[in-house]
Design an enzyme around this catalytic site. Structure first.
Site, PDB file in Angstrom:
ATOM      1  N   ASP A 178      12.365  13.596  43.525  1.00  0.00           N
ATOM      2  CA  ASP A 178      13.322  13.241  42.478  1.00  0.00           C
ATOM      3  C   ASP A 178      14.210  12.053  42.854  1.00  0.00           C
ATOM      4  O   ASP A 178      15.426  12.123  42.764  1.00  0.00           O
ATOM      5  CB  ASP A 178      14.178  14.492  42.197  1.00  0.00           C
ATOM      6  CG  ASP A 178      15.125  14.331  41.034  1.00  0.00           C
ATOM      7  OD1 ASP A 178      14.756  13.686  40.040  1.00  0.00           O
ATOM      8  OD2 ASP A 178      16.260  14.856  41.134  1.00  0.00           O
ATOM      9  N   GLU A 427      12.257  21.011  50.736  1.00  0.00           N
ATOM     10  CA  GLU A 427      11.506  21.678  49.669  1.00  0.00           C
ATOM     11  C   GLU A 427       9.992  21.526  49.764  1.00  0.00           C
ATOM     12  O   GLU A 427       9.348  21.136  48.786  1.00  0.00           O
ATOM     13  CB  GLU A 427      12.003  21.209  48.300  1.00  0.00           C
ATOM     14  CG  GLU A 427      13.462  21.504  48.077  1.00  0.00           C
ATOM     15  CD  GLU A 427      13.868  21.524  46.601  1.00  0.00           C
ATOM     16  OE1 GLU A 427      13.066  21.125  45.745  1.00  0.00           O
ATOM     17  OE2 GLU A 427      14.990  21.975  46.321  1.00  0.00           O
ATOM     18  N   TYR A 480      19.382  26.346  42.519  1.00  0.00           N
ATOM     19  CA  TYR A 480      20.063  25.836  41.322  1.00  0.00           C
ATOM     20  C   TYR A 480      20.340  26.939  40.308  1.00  0.00           C
ATOM     21  O   TYR A 480      19.891  26.888  39.170  1.00  0.00           O
ATOM     22  CB  TYR A 480      19.253  24.673  40.732  1.00  0.00           C
ATOM     23  CG  TYR A 480      19.426  23.437  41.589  1.00  0.00           C
ATOM     24  CD1 TYR A 480      20.495  22.571  41.369  1.00  0.00           C
ATOM     25  CD2 TYR A 480      18.583  23.174  42.652  1.00  0.00           C
ATOM     26  CE1 TYR A 480      20.697  21.461  42.178  1.00  0.00           C
ATOM     27  CE2 TYR A 480      18.775  22.068  43.475  1.00  0.00           C
ATOM     28  CZ  TYR A 480      19.834  21.221  43.231  1.00  0.00           C
ATOM     29  OH  TYR A 480      20.050  20.128  44.039  1.00  0.00           O
ATOM     30  N   GLU A 516      21.659  22.652  49.073  1.00  0.00           N
ATOM     31  CA  GLU A 516      21.792  22.051  47.736  1.00  0.00           C
ATOM     32  C   GLU A 516      22.192  23.101  46.718  1.00  0.00           C
ATOM     33  O   GLU A 516      21.675  24.211  46.726  1.00  0.00           O
ATOM     34  CB  GLU A 516      20.466  21.438  47.242  1.00  0.00           C
ATOM     35  CG  GLU A 516      20.087  20.141  47.884  1.00  0.00           C
ATOM     36  CD  GLU A 516      18.800  19.538  47.285  1.00  0.00           C
ATOM     37  OE1 GLU A 516      18.505  19.778  46.092  1.00  0.00           O
ATOM     38  OE2 GLU A 516      18.109  18.829  48.028  1.00  0.00           O
TER      39      GLU A 516
HETATM   40  C1  GCB Z   1      16.130  19.475  44.557  1.00  0.00           C
HETATM   41  C2  GCB Z   1      15.665  18.326  45.389  1.00  0.00           C
HETATM   42  C3  GCB Z   1      16.431  17.057  45.075  1.00  0.00           C
HETATM   43  C4  GCB Z   1      16.644  16.925  43.579  1.00  0.00           C
HETATM   44  C5  GCB Z   1      17.441  18.121  43.076  1.00  0.00           C
HETATM   45  C6  GCB Z   1      17.639  18.072  41.565  1.00  0.00           C
HETATM   46  O1  GCB Z   1      15.927  20.598  44.873  1.00  0.00           O
HETATM   47  O2  GCB Z   1      15.706  18.580  46.771  1.00  0.00           O
HETATM   48  O3  GCB Z   1      15.717  15.966  45.570  1.00  0.00           O
HETATM   49  O4  GCB Z   1      17.264  15.730  43.211  1.00  0.00           O
HETATM   50  O5  GCB Z   1      16.760  19.295  43.380  1.00  0.00           O
HETATM   51  O6  GCB Z   1      18.653  17.588  41.109  1.00  0.00           O
HETATM   52  O7  GCB Z   1      16.731  18.511  40.860  1.00  0.00           O
END
Ligand code: GCB
Length: 611
Positions: A178, A427, A480, A516
């Site tokens: 990403d 990841e 997330y 994250e």
């Molecule tokens: C993740 C990735 C990161 C992305 C992020 C997202 O898990 O490690 O590279 O930018 O999520 O915002 O989706």
């Protein structure tokens, strides 16, 4: 060549450094990727091969010129630059090296029509002694071919896809990670000189005794060969941060090599930002290599004295448990892409300190040495990540490249006090069947190179199917909640997060931190009550995470929180990204969103409670 050192070029009384930064000739390899090779563009001035434009170095080439053909180019591009090498360099008998801080993704380099260097995987320096290829006192030319194509056997991985268009077939690049696949000469290019017998590499580890004596263990490798009967001496002076001498040691080379221990009374330790009133204290090792018949070589290496330890529940710096307050980040900004820029770096560190953070992860690749220097000096702890992101289809070929990149990273950053952990992946599909043996090999490889720092990774795979955690010292996980999972429902965060973190710890009996979490917010979008993509939603999602982190901290295995992301950044074009990923707490222009003030309040209050 991989066993040779990669010390940052520093001028001294025996070394000159000449920058080749500036404007270079540039052209895309069109109509096809091989045309430059077929027509041998490295044999003459690039401007004689066809039309060129001027491209700044360092910079990504993608966003500088207002042209989709350049931004979205897939395949090779060519750069060249002419420069003078002074005649005096020959008279002095200098050895001259050419060094690139990073070229992404793959590079081949010619000097005066001779192929001298090639490098793959970007993000790390590479160099070569080019004395024999240079014309002293005359004009020289350096040509660079840069390839940005990512395949299943590159790190990171990507795929090429053929599509049909109005004007015929076309190849496009796809990838799952990403962030925008920026390419070009991303960091400075230097020529530097050394004497014929020279300091090639230095290894430093540090410690201290209970009565305040700082200990610097050093091991110096030299390059070049001694004539018969010639002897070698090495003296090391330790300077404090006011350039005052603390200690001088002299050693003579024997079978044991150039290694030893230096002790410093009342040593000042390297402490992280806000854990001490003088964070980031750096000494300088002034190394002087003398030979019977050659010019002395002098190299000055900045060194911080500190220890790192870890247990099943804690991460300790100077025997004090540290709690990481940080970010995931990117090398990313308007116009320059991933190009190193001192103004940007200075601003970023100012913001990191403003917000009260003490750490970040170099997601998802090694950052510029100039950036790492700031971390050393300001006392910012770095989780140093290699370019393995979103890995699938584990193969031996991939493993070889992955470990090569880690070896280069460790060689580059081993002496930095700021580097507290190695992150071996972000990841990966660590539930795939070969993940176990693959990561076992990676972990053993890293341990053999550096046993002094813990290994971590940012895991996204679910806990019960993950095969990576068992090979780590410290578990990092990305999750997330209330963003990709149940967007809008911040009421799920606290219990899910507390539950998952506790389970990671229970499964592996290792310290855990969150690498994250976050929400996109479009700066200036306000919605009440909070709604996804608004600044309010990002703040609310953070608050719920903070509540979980506070519970977790009281449970004594949770060692840190890193929000995704420090600043908004560019991604590939997709309908889930509005002008890029907007999970920054700063905009891409490094202006604060509401979330920045919110995080600042938390990080400063954590610092006051913990440090
Ligand atoms: C993740 C990735 C990161 C992305 C992020 C997202 O898990 O490690 O590279 O930018 O999520 O915002 O989706």
């Amino acid at each position: 060549a991989s066993s040779a050192g990669i010390l940052y070029p520093r001028e001294s009384e025996s070394r000159e450094v000449k920058s080749l930064d500036g404007m270079w000739n540039f052209r895309l390899s069109l109509p096809d990727s091989l045309v430059g090779f077929k027509e041998r563009w490295y044999m003459k001035d690039l401007s004689k091969t066809g039309p060129v434009i001027q491209m700044p170095v360092p910079s990504s080439y993608n966003d500088v010129i207002v042209d989709k053909k350049i931004r979205d180019h897939v395949g090779l591009v060519w750069y060249d630059k002419s420069f003078f090498v002074p005649e005096s360099w020959r008279q002095q008998g200098y050895r001259v090296c050419l060094r690139f801080g990073s070229v992404n993704y793959a590079a081949q380099v010619w000097v005066n029509t001779h192929l001298v260097l090639s490098h793959e995987i970007g993000h790390l320096p590479f160099q070569r002694d080019i004395t024999a290829n240079l014309k002293f006192g005359r004009l020289n030319r350096i040509t660079v071919a840069v390839d940005n194509v990512l395949l299943q056997t590159t790190v990171p991985q990507g795929s090429l896809q053929n599509i049909s268009t109005n004007t015929g077939p076309k190849t496009i690049q796809t990838y799952t990670f990403d962030f925008f696949n920026y390419a070009g000469i991303h960091r400075s290019v230097f020529l530097y000189t050394t004497p014929i017998v020279y300091i090639d590499d230095v290894d430093v580890t540090t410690n201290y005794t209970e009565d305040g004596v700082g200990i610097i263990n050093y091991n110096i490798q030299y390059g070049g060969s001694l004539s018969s009967g010639e002897t070698l001496n090495c003296s090391i002076t330790v300077l404090n941060n006011e350039n005052v001498r603390e200690k001088i040691t002299v050693i003579t080379n024997d079978e044991e090599g150039l290694s030893g221990v230096i002790k410093i009374e009342n040593a000042k330790l390297w402490w992280p930002y806000l854990m001490h009133e003088e964070p980031g204290y750096m000494y300088t090792l002034e190394i002087r290599l003398s030979t019977t018949w050659n010019v002395d070589d002098v190299y000055r290496l900045p060194v911080g004295i500190r220890t790192i330890k870890w247990t099943n529940t804690a991460f300790l710096i100077n025997n004090k448990p540290a709690y990481l307050r940080g970010f995931g980040r990117h090398e990313d900004s308007d116009i320059r892409g991933k190009g190193m820029d001192y103004a940007l770096v200075t601003r970023d560190y100012d913001l990191i300190k403003w917000i009260g953070a003490n750490s970040y992860r170099t997601s998802h690749y090694p950052y510029a040495e100039e950036i790492m220097d700031f971390a050393d000096k300001h006392g910012i702890m770095i989780v140093d990540e290699c370019p393995s992101v979103d890995t699938v289809n584990f193969s031996d070929k991939l493993l070889k490249k992955h470990t090569t990149s880690l070896a280069e990273l460790i060689k580059r950053d081993k002496n930095r006090p700021s580097v507290i952990m190695w992150s071996i992946a972000n990841e990966p599909r660590s539930d795939q069947k070969d993940a176990d043996s693959y990561f076992k090999s990676v972990a053993i490889f890293v341990k053999n190179l550096d046993g002094s720092r813990p290994i971590t990774a940012a895991i996204a795979t679910q806990l019960d199917t993950d095969q990576l955690g068992q090979h780590l010292d410290i578990i990092g996980f990305n999750r997330y909640n209330a963003w990709y999972t149940l967007p809008g429902h911040t009421e799920i965060i606290k219990s899910r997060l507390e539950d998952e973190a506790a389970k990671w710890h229970a499964k592996h009996n290792k310290p855990v931190f969150m690498t994250e979490y976050g929400a996109d917010s479009y700066a200036g979008l306000h919605m009440g009550p909070s709604f996804v993509w608004s600044e309010e939603y990002q703040v609310e999602l953070m608050s719920e995470h903070f509540r979980a982190f506070d519970t977790l901290r009281s449970k004594n295995f949770f060692i840190g929180e890193m929000i995704w992301n420090f600043a908004d950044f560019k991604t590939e074009q997709t309908v889930t990204r509005v002008g890029g990923n907007k999970k920054g707490i700063f905009t891409r222009q490094r202006e604060p969103k509401s979330s920045a003030y919110h995080l600042r309040k938390r990080y400063w209050s954590l610092a006051n409670r913990l440090d």
